[in-house]
Design a protein around this motif. Structure first.
Motif, PDB file in Angstrom:
ATOM      1  N   ASP A 111       1.658  -9.899  10.143  1.00 49.83           N
ATOM      2  CA  ASP A 111       0.828  -9.455   9.026  1.00 49.83           C
ATOM      3  C   ASP A 111       1.497  -8.418   8.140  1.00 49.83           C
ATOM      4  O   ASP A 111       0.823  -7.766   7.341  1.00 49.83           O
ATOM      5  CB  ASP A 111      -0.495  -8.894   9.560  1.00 49.83           C
ATOM      6  CG  ASP A 111      -1.327  -9.953  10.277  1.00 49.83           C
ATOM      7  OD1 ASP A 111      -1.304 -11.120   9.831  1.00 49.83           O
ATOM      8  OD2 ASP A 111      -1.991  -9.605  11.268  1.00 49.83           O
ATOM      9  N   GLY A 112       2.817  -8.254   8.264  1.00 51.97           N
ATOM     10  CA  GLY A 112       3.500  -7.351   7.359  1.00 51.97           C
ATOM     11  C   GLY A 112       4.365  -6.337   8.062  1.00 51.97           C
ATOM     12  O   GLY A 112       4.685  -6.461   9.249  1.00 51.97           O
ATOM     13  N   VAL A 113       4.768  -5.303   7.301  1.00 54.37           N
ATOM     14  CA  VAL A 113       5.666  -4.269   7.807  1.00 54.37           C
ATOM     15  C   VAL A 113       5.146  -2.894   7.402  1.00 54.37           C
ATOM     16  O   VAL A 113       4.571  -2.722   6.326  1.00 54.37           O
ATOM     17  CB  VAL A 113       7.109  -4.460   7.277  1.00 54.37           C
ATOM     18  CG1 VAL A 113       7.749  -5.705   7.863  1.00 54.37           C
ATOM     19  CG2 VAL A 113       7.138  -4.526   5.749  1.00 54.37           C
ATOM     20  N   MET A 114       5.365  -1.924   8.283  1.00 51.65           N
ATOM     21  CA  MET A 114       4.934  -0.547   8.062  1.00 51.65           C
ATOM     22  C   MET A 114       6.131   0.387   8.237  1.00 51.65           C
ATOM     23  O   MET A 114       6.955   0.189   9.129  1.00 51.65           O
ATOM     24  CB  MET A 114       3.846  -0.163   9.071  1.00 51.65           C
ATOM     25  CG  MET A 114       3.387   1.289   9.003  1.00 51.65           C
ATOM     26  SD  MET A 114       2.385   1.771  10.454  1.00 51.65           S
ATOM     27  CE  MET A 114       0.983   0.653  10.280  1.00 51.65           C
ATOM     28  N   ALA A 115       6.215   1.401   7.398  1.00 49.75           N
ATOM     29  CA  ALA A 115       7.317   2.355   7.481  1.00 49.75           C
ATOM     30  C   ALA A 115       7.186   3.253   8.706  1.00 49.75           C
ATOM     31  O   ALA A 115       6.091   3.681   9.077  1.00 49.75           O
ATOM     32  CB  ALA A 115       7.362   3.211   6.223  1.00 49.75           C
ATOM     33  N   PRO A 166       1.375   4.486   7.611  1.00 48.84           N
ATOM     34  CA  PRO A 166       0.668   3.278   7.171  1.00 48.84           C
ATOM     35  C   PRO A 166       0.497   3.188   5.664  1.00 48.84           C
ATOM     36  O   PRO A 166       0.213   2.105   5.138  1.00 48.84           O
ATOM     37  CB  PRO A 166      -0.680   3.393   7.885  1.00 48.84           C
ATOM     38  CG  PRO A 166      -0.882   4.861   8.061  1.00 48.84           C
ATOM     39  CD  PRO A 166       0.490   5.411   8.342  1.00 48.84           C
ATOM     40  N   LEU A 167       0.642   4.317   4.968  1.00 48.66           N
ATOM     41  CA  LEU A 167       0.498   4.299   3.518  1.00 48.66           C
ATOM     42  C   LEU A 167       1.825   4.062   2.815  1.00 48.66           C
ATOM     43  O   LEU A 167       2.024   4.442   1.663  1.00 48.66           O
ATOM     44  CB  LEU A 167      -0.149   5.604   3.041  1.00 48.66           C
ATOM     45  CG  LEU A 167      -1.533   5.878   3.643  1.00 48.66           C
ATOM     46  CD1 LEU A 167      -2.138   7.138   3.054  1.00 48.66           C
ATOM     47  CD2 LEU A 167      -2.471   4.689   3.470  1.00 48.66           C
ATOM     48  N   ALA A 168       2.720   3.408   3.535  1.00 50.54           N
ATOM     49  CA  ALA A 168       3.953   2.864   2.963  1.00 50.54           C
ATOM     50  C   ALA A 168       4.211   1.577   3.732  1.00 50.54           C
ATOM     51  O   ALA A 168       4.884   1.569   4.757  1.00 50.54           O
ATOM     52  CB  ALA A 168       5.124   3.831   3.086  1.00 50.54           C
ATOM     53  N   GLY A 169       3.650   0.499   3.241  1.00 55.96           N
ATOM     54  CA  GLY A 169       3.798  -0.762   3.954  1.00 55.96           C
ATOM     55  C   GLY A 169       3.402  -1.952   3.109  1.00 55.96           C
ATOM     56  O   GLY A 169       2.639  -1.828   2.149  1.00 55.96           O
ATOM     57  N   PHE A 170       3.975  -3.100   3.467  1.00 56.94           N
ATOM     58  CA  PHE A 170       3.577  -4.381   2.878  1.00 56.94           C
ATOM     59  C   PHE A 170       2.712  -5.107   3.903  1.00 56.94           C
ATOM     60  O   PHE A 170       3.147  -5.332   5.037  1.00 56.94           O
ATOM     61  CB  PHE A 170       4.803  -5.243   2.569  1.00 56.94           C
ATOM     62  CG  PHE A 170       5.615  -4.790   1.398  1.00 56.94           C
ATOM     63  CD1 PHE A 170       5.370  -5.285   0.120  1.00 56.94           C
ATOM     64  CD2 PHE A 170       6.650  -3.869   1.556  1.00 56.94           C
ATOM     65  CE1 PHE A 170       6.136  -4.885  -0.961  1.00 56.94           C
ATOM     66  CE2 PHE A 170       7.428  -3.465   0.489  1.00 56.94           C
ATOM     67  CZ  PHE A 170       7.165  -3.971  -0.779  1.00 56.94           C
ATOM     68  N   TYR A 171       1.508  -5.494   3.493  1.00 59.15           N
ATOM     69  CA  TYR A 171       0.583  -6.148   4.410  1.00 59.15           C
ATOM     70  C   TYR A 171       0.132  -7.491   3.840  1.00 59.15           C
ATOM     71  O   TYR A 171      -0.013  -7.636   2.607  1.00 59.15           O
ATOM     72  CB  TYR A 171      -0.646  -5.249   4.645  1.00 59.15           C
ATOM     73  CG  TYR A 171      -0.248  -3.876   5.129  1.00 59.15           C
ATOM     74  CD1 TYR A 171       0.267  -3.698   6.410  1.00 59.15           C
ATOM     75  CD2 TYR A 171      -0.340  -2.764   4.296  1.00 59.15           C
ATOM     76  CE1 TYR A 171       0.663  -2.438   6.854  1.00 59.15           C
ATOM     77  CE2 TYR A 171       0.053  -1.509   4.725  1.00 59.15           C
ATOM     78  CZ  TYR A 171       0.559  -1.352   6.005  1.00 59.15           C
ATOM     79  OH  TYR A 171       0.956  -0.119   6.440  1.00 59.15           O
ATOM     80  N   VAL A 204       0.873  -1.177   0.000  1.00 56.84           N
ATOM     81  CA  VAL A 204       0.000   0.000   0.000  1.00 56.84           C
ATOM     82  C   VAL A 204       0.908   1.224   0.000  1.00 56.84           C
ATOM     83  O   VAL A 204       1.761   1.371   0.883  1.00 56.84           O
ATOM     84  CB  VAL A 204      -0.934   0.010   1.222  1.00 56.84           C
ATOM     85  CG1 VAL A 204      -1.719   1.313   1.292  1.00 56.84           C
ATOM     86  CG2 VAL A 204      -1.883  -1.185   1.173  1.00 56.84           C
ATOM     87  N   LEU A 205       0.729   2.099  -0.993  1.00 58.32           N
ATOM     88  CA  LEU A 205       1.652   3.220  -1.154  1.00 58.32           C
ATOM     89  C   LEU A 205       0.903   4.461  -1.617  1.00 58.32           C
ATOM     90  O   LEU A 205       0.230   4.442  -2.654  1.00 58.32           O
ATOM     91  CB  LEU A 205       2.737   2.865  -2.175  1.00 58.32           C
ATOM     92  CG  LEU A 205       3.875   3.852  -2.354  1.00 58.32           C
ATOM     93  CD1 LEU A 205       4.695   3.996  -1.068  1.00 58.32           C
ATOM     94  CD2 LEU A 205       4.772   3.425  -3.514  1.00 58.32           C
ATOM     95  N   GLY A 262      13.742  11.042   5.028  1.00 52.64           N
ATOM     96  CA  GLY A 262      13.075  11.719   3.919  1.00 52.64           C
ATOM     97  C   GLY A 262      12.280  10.827   3.004  1.00 52.64           C
ATOM     98  O   GLY A 262      11.540  11.314   2.141  1.00 52.64           O
ATOM     99  N   SER A 263      12.371   9.510   3.159  1.00 50.93           N
ATOM    100  CA  SER A 263      11.735   8.613   2.186  1.00 50.93           C
ATOM    101  C   SER A 263      10.220   8.533   2.339  1.00 50.93           C
ATOM    102  O   SER A 263       9.535   8.055   1.422  1.00 50.93           O
ATOM    103  CB  SER A 263      12.343   7.210   2.268  1.00 50.93           C
ATOM    104  OG  SER A 263      12.147   6.637   3.547  1.00 50.93           O
ATOM    105  N   THR A 264       9.686   8.977   3.466  1.00 50.52           N
ATOM    106  CA  THR A 264       8.223   9.020   3.612  1.00 50.52           C
ATOM    107  C   THR A 264       7.710  10.451   3.761  1.00 50.52           C
ATOM    108  O   THR A 264       6.545  10.655   4.100  1.00 50.52           O
ATOM    109  CB  THR A 264       7.754   8.177   4.817  1.00 50.52           C
ATOM    110  OG1 THR A 264       8.419   8.626   6.005  1.00 50.52           O
ATOM    111  CG2 THR A 264       8.031   6.708   4.589  1.00 50.52           C
ATOM    112  N   ASP A 265       8.556  11.445   3.499  1.00 46.53           N
ATOM    113  CA  ASP A 265       8.088  12.826   3.510  1.00 46.53           C
ATOM    114  C   ASP A 265       7.071  13.004   2.398  1.00 46.53           C
ATOM    115  O   ASP A 265       7.318  12.601   1.245  1.00 46.53           O
ATOM    116  CB  ASP A 265       9.258  13.792   3.302  1.00 46.53           C
ATOM    117  CG  ASP A 265      10.173  13.879   4.519  1.00 46.53           C
ATOM    118  OD1 ASP A 265       9.821  13.283   5.564  1.00 46.53           O
ATOM    119  OD2 ASP A 265      11.220  14.525   4.414  1.00 46.53           O
TER     120      ASP A 265
END
Length: 225
Positions: A134-138, A147-152, A101-102, A192-195
């Motif tokens: 259930d996955g990983v979150m940035a 949460p809008l940068a994660g593998f679920y 989810v990105l 800066g990767s999730t800015d």
């Protein structure tokens, strides 16, 4: 690691005067192009939001219901589109075990996605049996969860969507509320990767503009020649 991808591109961009974030430009490419590039390893990808046109071959598009209903509704719409695409024989017979989810408003998200994928792959190699979470979150360097940068896990994410639908809790719900019951591991990602870009001040600070140098406004997924 097999995964599908949901790219969220359906916000109102109210603090940007309605200019679609997906068409903003960073380093010669639109933010939507950059998000699709970050998700380049996906077996299937769907862009949730107004149809941007000129999507790469095989990339699906859909819209949350109702439009502008928020990230939880957008994730649900993306999952439905991916499941429908697989069910009609486009690609693998079943959805991938994980879903990326990105959000499309993070111009440097490729670095975050890479670290998240490496961390998840390492976890799977160490504990390949069920019960691995259930996955990983940035998480940014200053501790902000994204949460809008994660593998679920796709099945876990689908269960959360089903439960939310049964409660009538998708419309205008946050991603955090949708993911609340998932066993998600937090992973620190590069600075800066999730800015993200919410305002023109954000855009200026990140080097994002609304034009492609020499070509004018960003144009969906058309790359400059």
């Amino acid at each position: 690691m097999e995964f599908d991808a949901i790219i969220l591109a359906g916000g109102r961009s109210s603090r940007l005067g309605g200019v679609p974030k997906s068409r903003l430009v960073y380093d010669g490419a639109t933010l939507l192009e950059r998000s699709l590039g970050a998700a380049g390893g996906a077996g299937r990808a769907v862009v949730v939001g107004p149809d941007p046109g000129n999507l790469p071959d095989g990339v699906l598009t859909c819209r949350e219901e109702p439009p502008f209903a928020g990230p939880a509704a957008a994730i649900a719409a993306g999952l439905d589109a991916l499941a429908s695409g697989h069910s009609v024989g486009r690609g693998d017979a079943a959805p991938a075990p994980f879903t990326l989810v990105l959000a499309c408003d993070m111009p440097r998200s490729s670095a975050a996605v890479r670290v998240l994928a490496e961390s998840l792959e390492a976890s799977l190699a160490a504990a390949p049996e069920p019960g691995r979470g259930d996955g990983v979150m940035a998480v940014s360097q200053d501790g902000r969860k994204q949460p809008l940068a994660g593998f679920y896990g796709t099945a876990a994410l689908q269960r959360s969507v089903t439960e939310a639908r049964q409660r009538g809790g998708l419309e205008n719900a946050s991603a955090f509320s949708l993911l609340a019951r998932l066993d998600v591991r937090e992973v620190r990602v590069p600075p800066g990767s999730t800015d993200d870009v919410d305002t023109w001040d954000d855009a200026s600070a990140l080097g994002v503009s609304d034009t492609i140098p020499g070509l004018g406004p960003g144009r969906g997924t058309e790359l400059p020649s």
